[in-house]
Design a protein around this motif. Structure first.
Motif, PDB file in Angstrom:
ATOM      1  N   ARG A 100       0.829  -1.200   0.000  1.00 41.19           N
ATOM      2  CA  ARG A 100       0.000   0.000   0.000  1.00 41.19           C
ATOM      3  C   ARG A 100       0.865   1.253   0.000  1.00 41.19           C
ATOM      4  NH1 ARG A 100      -2.930  -1.261   4.174  1.00 41.19           N
ATOM      5  NH2 ARG A 100      -4.243  -2.556   2.882  1.00 41.19           N
ATOM      6  N   ILE A 101       1.882   1.277   0.844  1.00 47.80           N
ATOM      7  CA  ILE A 101       2.718   2.488   0.887  1.00 47.80           C
ATOM      8  C   ILE A 101       3.544   2.607  -0.383  1.00 47.80           C
ATOM      9  CG2 ILE A 101       4.744   1.588   2.111  1.00 47.80           C
ATOM     10  CD1 ILE A 101       4.566   4.288   3.735  1.00 47.80           C
ATOM     11  N   GLU A 102       4.015   1.509  -0.929  1.00 48.10           N
ATOM     12  CA  GLU A 102       4.807   1.585  -2.151  1.00 48.10           C
ATOM     13  C   GLU A 102       3.947   1.981  -3.351  1.00 48.10           C
ATOM     14  OE1 GLU A 102       8.524  -1.329  -1.091  1.00 48.10           O
ATOM     15  OE2 GLU A 102       6.878  -2.190  -2.239  1.00 48.10           O
ATOM     16  N   GLU A 103       2.683   1.607  -3.346  1.00 46.70           N
ATOM     17  CA  GLU A 103       1.791   2.001  -4.444  1.00 46.70           C
ATOM     18  C   GLU A 103       1.373   3.465  -4.337  1.00 46.70           C
ATOM     19  OE1 GLU A 103      -1.308  -0.919  -4.129  1.00 46.70           O
ATOM     20  OE2 GLU A 103      -0.085  -2.471  -5.108  1.00 46.70           O
ATOM     21  N   THR A 104       1.218   3.949  -3.111  1.00 48.50           N
ATOM     22  CA  THR A 104       0.767   5.332  -2.929  1.00 48.50           C
ATOM     23  C   THR A 104       1.911   6.320  -2.795  1.00 48.50           C
ATOM     24  OG1 THR A 104       0.568   5.075  -0.523  1.00 48.50           O
ATOM     25  CG2 THR A 104      -1.399   4.594  -1.864  1.00 48.50           C
TER      26      THR A 104
ATOM     27  N   ALA B 266       9.133   6.399  -2.651  1.00 44.87           N
ATOM     28  CA  ALA B 266       9.693   5.825  -1.421  1.00 44.87           C
ATOM     29  C   ALA B 266      10.745   4.764  -1.723  1.00 44.87           C
ATOM     30  CB  ALA B 266       8.582   5.241  -0.558  1.00 44.87           C
ATOM     31  N   LEU B 267      11.175   4.654  -2.969  1.00 49.34           N
ATOM     32  CA  LEU B 267      12.210   3.730  -3.416  1.00 49.34           C
ATOM     33  C   LEU B 267      11.855   2.279  -3.178  1.00 49.34           C
ATOM     34  CD1 LEU B 267      15.413   5.638  -2.297  1.00 49.34           C
ATOM     35  CD2 LEU B 267      14.373   5.596  -4.544  1.00 49.34           C
ATOM     36  N   GLY B 268      10.603   1.968  -3.024  1.00 44.40           N
ATOM     37  CA  GLY B 268      10.192   0.588  -2.841  1.00 44.40           C
ATOM     38  C   GLY B 268       9.745  -0.015  -4.142  1.00 44.40           C
ATOM     39  N   ARG B 269       9.570  -1.297  -4.127  1.00 49.84           N
ATOM     40  CA  ARG B 269       9.018  -1.971  -5.283  1.00 49.84           C
ATOM     41  C   ARG B 269       8.187  -3.133  -4.779  1.00 49.84           C
ATOM     42  NH1 ARG B 269      13.952  -4.817  -4.953  1.00 49.84           N
ATOM     43  NH2 ARG B 269      13.619  -6.922  -5.656  1.00 49.84           N
ATOM     44  N   THR B 270       7.175  -3.493  -5.544  1.00 50.89           N
ATOM     45  CA  THR B 270       6.278  -4.533  -5.098  1.00 50.89           C
ATOM     46  C   THR B 270       6.391  -5.812  -5.917  1.00 50.89           C
ATOM     47  OG1 THR B 270       4.507  -3.664  -6.508  1.00 50.89           O
ATOM     48  CG2 THR B 270       4.586  -2.877  -4.239  1.00 50.89           C
ATOM     49  N   ASP B 271       7.233  -5.835  -6.932  1.00 50.87           N
ATOM     50  CA  ASP B 271       7.282  -7.005  -7.797  1.00 50.87           C
ATOM     51  C   ASP B 271       7.897  -8.221  -7.119  1.00 50.87           C
ATOM     52  OD1 ASP B 271       9.768  -5.734  -7.805  1.00 50.87           O
ATOM     53  OD2 ASP B 271      10.238  -6.386  -9.839  1.00 50.87           O
TER      54      ASP B 271
END
Length: 187
Positions: A170-174, A178-183
């Motif tokens: 949720r935080i990485e999508e919004t 934030a330098l995150g990735r969800t893959d």
């Protein structure tokens, strides 16, 4: 429900309960449960980073070097990547990657060789010493993490993992910056 131990505040930090009380005093509509969870997660992440940093120091490697070792292990046997691919995976400039590789070659953690099939290409490879340090840190981390999660029953762990993964997504999508990735998340 078990009794909570009071968290001793550091010289610069209030305990979580005291922090939440201040939030409630200054912003009365704040949800104290949400603030307790978020504040605890934030503090937990910081303290875990400190603990991992100590483990790295015990082995004589930096967190920057750990990231390179980890990237090479993630690449799989024979644990090789080009410096450009390493830089891309770690979000570094080529110059920063070169400096990091220079240090790691000098420490015997990786080798840097020209590809015999393509003399233009350089290959960075994990050495036995580098893999040994990676494995030792994984052993140390496993002990630390088992102790950390001792209060989470085995059956509750998949549910906790799924909840935390959803929060992270949720935080990485919004917050894409934030330098995150969800893959890489499977829950």
């Amino acid at each position: 429900m078990s009794a909570r131990r009071a968290e001793p505040p550091t010289a610069t930090e209030l305990g979580i309960a005291e922090q939440v009380a201040v939030y409630q005093r200054e912003f009365p509509t704040v949800d104290p449960q949400v603030e307790t969870i978020v504040s605890t997660l934030s503090r937990l992440a910081r303290r875990m980073n400190v603990a991992y940093g100590r483990q790295l120091a015990t082995l004589g490697i930096t967190s920057a070097e750990w990231e390179v070792l980890k990237a090479l292990v993630f690449a799989g046997a024979p644990y090789q990547l080009g410096p450009g691919e390493l830089a891309k995976r770690l979000g570094l400039t080529p110059a920063a990657m070169t400096h990091r590789i220079d240090r790691m070659v000098a420490e015997g953690l990786v080798t840097r060789e020209r590809d015999e099939a393509n003399r233009v290409r350089v290959i960075i490879e994990l050495t036995a010493e580098g893999r040994g340090k990676w494995l030792e840190l994984m052993r140390m981390a496993a002990v630390f993490e088992a102790d950390l999660l001792q209060d989470v029953a085995g059956g509750a762990r998949p549910e906790l993992a799924a909840m935390l993964t959803r929060m992270l997504r949720r935080i990485e999508e919004t917050q894409p910056d934030a330098l995150g990735r969800t893959d890489d998340l499977t829950c």
